[in-house]
Structure formats: structure tokens, C-alpha cells
Design a protein around this motif. Structure first.
Motif, PDB file in Angstrom:
ATOM      1  N   LEU A   1      22.676 -16.239  -0.607  1.00 19.39           N
ATOM      2  CA  LEU A   1      23.325 -15.814   0.179  1.00 19.39           C
ATOM      3  C   LEU A   1      23.299 -16.017   1.780  1.00 19.39           C
ATOM      4  O   LEU A   1      24.240 -16.452   2.579  1.00 19.39           O
TER       5      LEU A   1
ATOM      6  N   ARG B   1      16.753  -8.569  -1.739  1.00 19.08           N
ATOM      7  CA  ARG B   1      17.655  -8.221  -3.244  1.00 19.08           C
ATOM      8  C   ARG B   1      17.760  -6.780  -3.452  1.00 19.08           C
ATOM      9  O   ARG B   1      16.892  -6.007  -3.006  1.00 19.08           O
ATOM     10  N   THR B   2      19.083  -6.427  -3.664  1.00 25.32           N
ATOM     11  CA  THR B   2      18.992  -5.016  -4.081  1.00 25.32           C
ATOM     12  C   THR B   2      18.036  -4.379  -5.170  1.00 25.32           C
ATOM     13  O   THR B   2      17.821  -5.342  -5.956  1.00 25.32           O
TER      14      THR B   2
ATOM     15  N   TYR C   1      25.859 -10.367 -11.134  1.00 28.49           N
ATOM     16  CA  TYR C   1      25.715  -8.952 -10.961  1.00 28.49           C
ATOM     17  C   TYR C   1      26.836  -8.100 -11.585  1.00 28.49           C
ATOM     18  O   TYR C   1      27.024  -7.002 -11.023  1.00 28.49           O
TER      19      TYR C   1
HETATM   20  P1  ADP Z   1      20.043 -13.675  -5.274  1.00 25.16           P
HETATM   21  O1  ADP Z   1      21.264 -13.725  -5.993  1.00 25.16           O
HETATM   22  O2  ADP Z   1      19.343 -15.033  -5.770  1.00 25.16           O
HETATM   23  O3  ADP Z   1      19.164 -12.461  -5.544  1.00 25.16           O
HETATM   24  P2  ADP Z   1      21.680 -13.912  -3.057  1.00 25.16           P
HETATM   25  O4  ADP Z   1      21.099 -14.241  -1.680  1.00 25.16           O
HETATM   26  O5  ADP Z   1      22.540 -14.440  -3.580  1.00 25.16           O
HETATM   27  O6  ADP Z   1      20.245 -13.838  -3.845  1.00 25.16           O
HETATM   28  O7  ADP Z   1      21.813 -12.530  -2.934  1.00 25.16           O
HETATM   29  C1  ADP Z   1      21.252 -11.256  -2.419  1.00 25.16           C
HETATM   30  C2  ADP Z   1      21.356  -9.987  -3.015  1.00 25.16           C
HETATM   31  O8  ADP Z   1      22.718  -9.564  -2.662  1.00 25.16           O
HETATM   32  C3  ADP Z   1      21.127 -10.076  -4.485  1.00 25.16           C
HETATM   33  O9  ADP Z   1      20.046  -9.874  -4.760  1.00 25.16           O
HETATM   34  C4  ADP Z   1      22.165  -8.827  -4.807  1.00 25.16           C
HETATM   35  O10 ADP Z   1      21.322  -7.590  -4.430  1.00 25.16           O
HETATM   36  C5  ADP Z   1      23.099  -8.874  -3.828  1.00 25.16           C
HETATM   37  N1  ADP Z   1      24.609  -9.460  -4.364  1.00 25.16           N
HETATM   38  C6  ADP Z   1      24.840 -10.607  -4.024  1.00 25.16           C
HETATM   39  N2  ADP Z   1      26.162 -10.758  -4.593  1.00 25.16           N
HETATM   40  C7  ADP Z   1      26.427  -9.573  -5.274  1.00 25.16           C
HETATM   41  C8  ADP Z   1      27.362  -9.060  -6.141  1.00 25.16           C
HETATM   42  N3  ADP Z   1      28.313  -9.716  -6.186  1.00 25.16           N
HETATM   43  N4  ADP Z   1      27.645  -7.822  -6.532  1.00 25.16           N
HETATM   44  C9  ADP Z   1      26.513  -7.114  -6.262  1.00 25.16           C
HETATM   45  N5  ADP Z   1      25.249  -7.295  -5.517  1.00 25.16           N
HETATM   46  C10 ADP Z   1      25.214  -8.697  -4.996  1.00 25.16           C
END
Ligand code: ADP
Length: 613
Positions: free
Chosen positions: A568, A552-553, A509
Motif C-alpha cells: 500500500l 499489517r493489521t 483479506y
Molecule cells: P500486505 O498486504 O503485504 O500486508 P499492504 O501494504 O498491501 O501490505 O497492506 C497493509 C495492510 O493493510 C494489510 O496488512 C492489511 O492489514 C491492511 N489492508 C490492506 N487492504 C485491505 C483490505 N482490502 N481489507 C482489509 N485490510 C486491508
């Protein structure tokens, strides 16, 4: 385990509440009233027993024929004279003779009393609490004076019991019926705290709160013969050797009208006769103590509770229904075979309320269990999706490499590289599978985490090494700000997975040509391991959801980076299982910083531990 214990405790609590409510209901005034009705129904009236007494009544008609109440003493005198000829065992004259009425009439009655064998006269307490014994000229002729009081049940006015003795104003009188028994048996009255005896008749009537009560077993109307004072001459055979209860039954003249358990109006003299019959036939009924009743209620409630606890669902209802019937059925044999007047309402209420509580409780527990299996299924599906997703990358690499090797004649050096790649990627696959299994076990709650010490520095180095190719592809530099110290305790594989995830997210990201910085601080046995990027970041509202599975954002979705939104949530599970937590600071466009906070041992100490192992 603690959840099931809690569940058992809640269940037991519900049953205990039902038991308490049932017992309190049974012991309330309304409950006693219901118990009385039930007792009357269970005991019924006796018909099949020979009577040992005769009621000789001054009836309505007698008064009409003989000049009414003013002539009562004359009527009684004549009756006594006639009775003497019939030779009864004793005569209880149930008329209060506390005043001088008319010298001529009283002399007449006195003479008749003198001719009566075993004459028993009554006394009553007046409204001021003084005894009203017969006037001395009568009193001198009585074999005994007995009290003529009747007990009436406070709830329904029925005379079910006899007070064997009354102690008042410094004097004690036995009941008329008891004095009659003494006269008829020719034996003295003896007493102990537990019972009262006349000859070989033992009346179980313990003194409770200063009173000895004896339940009266009523005979059906007519079982005790009743004749008019005008018919004595014709009934000598009936009277001979019996105890005569002579009194007024005229509705208008009798001053004590009582109610029998069958709901019938009875004159006081009849109740004395009934009490006498109870004693003479030794039909004594006892009542169980409160403790016995309570324990019975508890046993019934426990039986219902256990049935619902151990038998699944609907299968508990049939046997539990049998328990429901017990409070109705048991009092019958207990009464007729053991002479025990067992209360009905407290056991019934306790059982029924427990039944309701247990059935309701089980209903909800079953529903909750159903819901839990549903969510378990869902979670399992999610975990599978995650594993499938994670395995895709290494599988693609292995597939590609092996295809290259099979299709082209590659130089030795290239082959070596590809073999190396296949080897490391299949190891990664194995790790993913292991992680998948671990996470599954963790979610089910019976994962025993490995608890081995390992240096935090090794964890960080290994993970940084693994993400290096990913970072290179986006020309992102991953820097380690300072030397990592401390020894972690736990599962190294899982912790590596957690850190790896934070690093890959930071890389995923962030735009190309940025920096990811890994830093650590140790303070008071706590290691803060931070991964900071210069990526897209997210706003406070989004931040709240990122640990939720599948979330996911928008930014992440639009970035073109693949993801499942599960990583996460697993990272968080791993960290909390290690007794730590995660902090996130982020702002849109300003980058994010994920910090794992874990407890550590000091490095030097950890090394000694390591050496010892
Ligand atoms: P994934 O990466 O597979 O979508 P995760 O559970 O690892 O799933 O993360 C969930 C969401 O959190 C991501 O989709 C993203 O929107 C946000 N996210 C996680 N880490 C970051 C980061 N370092 N910077 C920005 N957004 C993040």
C-alpha cells in the motif's frame, strides 16, 4: 534542488544575521569604546620625531614661588618679555584673559604683548554660548585669536581629536594650534569642504555635521620639550624659531585637565602643542567611511561563509581561522603605511559571528546528511525485501512448471499450457523488477514519470484479467459495475501495479465466496476508481497506519495471508506521483473500499490524441 536552494538561502541568512549583528556591535557606544582602545594600541605614541614647538609652563612651583594665581598676569608678562629675547616663531598664550584684573598688572602684560611677535590669544565659549575673547587692550595686540576648546571622547573622556574650527554665535574661530601653524608658516588658512590648508600643508578634515575633526597623533611624554617659565633665560637655543605654547600646567590652577590616549593626565596647553605637532609633521590619520567598513565586514563574513560552504567539515577551520585573524592584523599596516584608522570591532565581530554561524550550520547539515543516508539505506533494504517477496510467487510457478516438464513426458496440450505459464510468469517477473527500479527512482526523487495517455478502461481490464486466477481460487467474484471512461496520463505499468495491489488485497483479506466490486465515476475531470470488498475490514485506528511501510493489521496477520505490509505504501507513492490520492472507507467485519482519485481527460479527446500519435 529546491531543498538545496532553501538550504543555501538559510545559510546565507544566518551569515547575513551574523554580519548585521557584528556591524551593529561595532557601531554601538560600547563598540566605539573598544575601537578607541584598539586604536590607541595600534597607533602608539611617537618618539622618534623632532619637535617644532616648546611648552613653557606655569607650574605648581612657579605659583608657589611667585605668589599664586593672583599674580598670574605678572608671571605671564615676565615670561613674554623673556621669550621675546629668545626669538620664537610664535607664542600661543593659552590663558583666558577676558576680564580686567588690576590696571597696573594689565598694563605690564600689555607692554609685554606688544614686544611679542606672532602672539596668539585664546577665546572660549562660556556656558551661555557666548564667546569670551581677551579684553580689547590685549586683543588689539594679538596676531590672531583661536578657540581653546578640547574634544573629549564621549565614551572614555580621552582627547583624541581636535576641532579645527568652531562656529558659534555668528563667529568662527580656528583652533589655537591651527592659528599657531599659520603664524609659524606665514601662510593664510585656506579651506575647502574636504580639507583645510596652510601653505603646503593639507589637513584632510572634511566638515561632517558642521564639525571638522582632526585626529591628534600624540608624541610620547618629553618629546615636546617642556620648560618652566622660570627657565626661559637658560633655554634660548631650544626656543629660537619654535612655536611656544605658554600656559598653566599646575594641577591645582589649570582649569582644563585632559586625558591622553596613553591614559595620562595632560594640561590643555600640552594638547594644543600635540595638535600643532601633528599638523606641522603632517601626520594625518583618516578614518574609512561607514560604507567601506561595512563592505570589509561583508567580505570577511563572505570569506568565512564560502570556506565553510565549499570545504568539507574540519578542513574549513584552518583557512577560516586565518580570516579570523585578519581584523586584528590588518589595522596595523593600514595605520602605519596608509595612515588609515581602520576600526577593529565591527570586522572582528562580523567575522567571528559568521564563523560561529557557519560552523554551527555546517555541523547540523552534516548531521542531517548522515541521518538521511541512514534512512536511505533502510528504505533500500525494505525495497529489496519487497521485491524478493513479490518475486517468490512467479519464481515458484516457473520452477514448478519447468520441473514438471523435465520430469514427465507430458501430452502436447499440457506442455503448451506450462510453456504459456512460464512465459507469462517470467513476464511478470520482469514487470516486478521494472516496478522495483521505478519505485526506487521515485523514492529518490529523480524519477521522471512516463507521461503517456492511456485509456482507464484498458488499465482496469488488464488488471482484472491478471487477478482472475487469484479470485477463482477463493471463489470470489470480481465484478465491474460500469463501463470505465476517461484517459489517464502517466505510467501505465505503475498504475497497473497500483490497481493490481488494491485488488489482490481485496481478495486476500476477504473470505471465500464473497464479492469484490470495481466501479468508476467521472466528474469534473476527476476519475474515482473504487475497489470494494466484503472482507475483514479494519477499525479507524488501524486505518491510519496501513500506508506505513511494514504495517499489517492484527486481522491480516492472523488471516494466514502472506504479506510484507509494503504494497500500500508503494500504491500511495504511485498515485501521488500521478497527482492523485487514495480514500479508504472501512469497518471491522463490514469490508473495505479503496478509491483512487485521479484526474483524467475526456475519452473522446483522448482518442484524438491517440490517433495523432
Ligand atoms: P500486505 O498486504 O503485504 O500486508 P499492504 O501494504 O498491501 O501490505 O497492506 C497493509 C495492510 O493493510 C494489510 O496488512 C492489511 O492489514 C491492511 N489492508 C490492506 N487492504 C485491505 C483490505 N482490502 N481489507 C482489509 N485490510 C486491508
Amino acid at each position: 534542488l529546491s531543498a538545496s536552494k532553501l538550504q543555501a538561502a538559510g545559510y546565507a541568512g544566518a551569515l547575513a544575521a551574523a554580519l548585521a549583528a557584528g556591524v551593529l556591535l561595532g557601531w554601538s557606544p560600547a563598540g566605539r569604546a573598544i575601537d578607541n582602545q584598539f586604536y590607541d594600541f595600534v597607533s602608539g605614541e611617537r618618539r622618534d620625531v623632532p619637535a617644532q614647538s616648546v611648552i613653557v609652563a606655569v607650574t605648581e612651583r612657579v605659583f608657589r614661588d611667585r605668589g599664586g594665581l593672583p599674580k598670574l598676569r605678572e608671571i605671564l608678562a615676565d615670561a613674554l618679555n623673556e621669550l621675546a629675547a629668545a626669538r620664537p616663531a610664535a607664542v600661543v598664550l593659552d590663558v583666558i584673559l577676558a576680564d580686567n584684573v588690576n590696571p597696573g598688572m594689565d598694563a605690564h602684560l600689555e607692554a609685554a604683548m606688544r614686544a611679542t611677535r606672532n602672539l596668539i590669544l585664546p577665546t572660549l565659549l562660556d556656558t551661555e554660548g557666548r564667546w569670551e575673547p581677551p579684553i580689547p587692550r590685549f586683543r588689539a595686540l594679538a596676531a590672531a585669536i583661536g578657540h581653546a576648546h578640547h574634544e573629549r571622547d564621549r565614551t572614555d573622556g580621552v582627547s583624541r581629536k581636535l576641532s579645527l574650527e568652531i562656529v558659534e554665535a555668528g563667529e568662527r574661530y580656528w583652533a589655537l594650534a591651527l592659528e599657531a601653524l599659520r603664524a609659524a608658516r606665514g601662510a593664510p588658512i585656506e579651506e575647502s569642504p574636504e580639507d583645510v590648508r596652510v601653505g603646503d600643508i593639507v589637513i584632510p578634515a572634511p566638515r561632517v555635521a558642521g564639525v571638522r575633526l582632526m585626529p591628534i597623533r600624540y608624541r610620547a611624554p618629553g618629546v615636546i620639550p617642556t620648560i618652566s617659565v622660570l627657565d626661559i633665560a637658560r633655554n634660548h637655543d631650544l626656543i629660537r624659531g619654535k612655536v611656544v605654547f605658554l600656559g598653566v600646567t599646575s594641577l591645582s590652577a589649570a582649569n582644563d585637565r585632559l586625558v591622553s590616549p596613553a591614559g595620562q593626565d595632560v594640561a590643555g596647553v600640552e594638547v594644543h602643542a600635540q595638535a600643532f605637532e601633528t599638523m606641522a609633521a603632517r601626520e594625518f590619520v583618516t578614518e574609512p567611511g561607514n560604507q567601506t567598513v561595512f563592505l570589509t565586514c561583508a567580505a570577511l563574513a563572505a570569506a568565512v561563509g564560502l570556506l565553510f560552504w565549499f570545504l568539507p567539515g574540519w578542513r574549513a577551520y584552518a583557512p577560516a581561522s586565518l580570516v579570523l585573524a585578519a581584523p586584528f592584523a590588518l589595522p596595523f599596516p593600514l595605520f602605519h603605511q596608509r595612515n588609515l584608522a581602520f576600526p577593529f570591532l565591527a570586522p572582528a565581530a562580523a567575522t567571528w559571528l559568521s564563523f560561529g554561524a557557519a560552523a554551527t550550520y555546517q555541523h547540523f547539515v552534516v548531521r542531517r546528511r548522515l541521518r538521511r543516508t541512514e534512512s536511505e539505506k533502510q528504505r533500500y533494504q525494505q525495497a529489496i525485501q519487497w521485491a524478493a517477496h513479490e518475486m517468490r510467487t512467479p519464481l515458484t510457478a516457473i520452477q514448478g512448471s519447468s520441473e514438471l516438464m523435465a520430469r514427465y513426458n507430458l501430452p502436447e496440450e499440457k506442455r503448451g499450457q506450462l510453456t504459456e505459464m512460464i512465459n507469462s510468469e517470467s513476464k511478470r517477473l520482469a514487470r516486478i523488477i521494472q516496478t522495483f527500479l521505478d519505485v526506487e527512482r521515485m523514492a529518490e526523487g529523480h524519477m521522471e514519470l512516463k507521461r503517456e495517455p492511456f485509456p482507464a478502461a484498458e488499465l482496469v481490464d488488464a488488471t482484472l484479467h491478471r487477478v482472475a486466477p487469484l479470485a477463482e481460487r477463493k471463489r470470489i467474484t470480481v465484478t465491474l459495475e460500469n463501463q470505465v471512461q476517461g484517459t489517464l496520463l502517466g505510467d501505465r505499468e505503475l498504475m497497473e501495479y497500483a490497481l493490481y495491489n488494491l485488488l489482490t488485497n481485496a481478495i486476500k483479506y476477504s473470505p471465500a465466496d464473497t464479492q469484490v466490486r470495481v466501479s468508476s465515476t467521472i466528474k469534473d475531470g476527476t476519475l474515482r476508481l473504487a475497489v470494494a470488498d466484503q472482507g475483514m475490514g479494519m477499525d479507524a485506528r488501524e486505518l491510519k497506519h496501513i500506508f506505513t511501510k511494514f504495517y499489517r493489521t492484527k486481522g491480516a496477520e492472523q488471516s494466514g495471508e502472506k504479506g510484507t505490509g509494503i504494497g500500500l505504501s508503494i500504491v500511495q507513492q504511485i498515485v501521488t506521483h500521478h497527482g492523485g490520492r487514495i480514500e479508504v472507507a472501512s469497518a471491522p467485519g463490514k469490508g473495505s473500499c479503496f478509491t483512487m482519485i485521479l484526474s483524467v481527460e475526456a475519452s473522446s479527446h483522448a482518442q484524438t490524441v491517440d490517433r495523432r500519435r
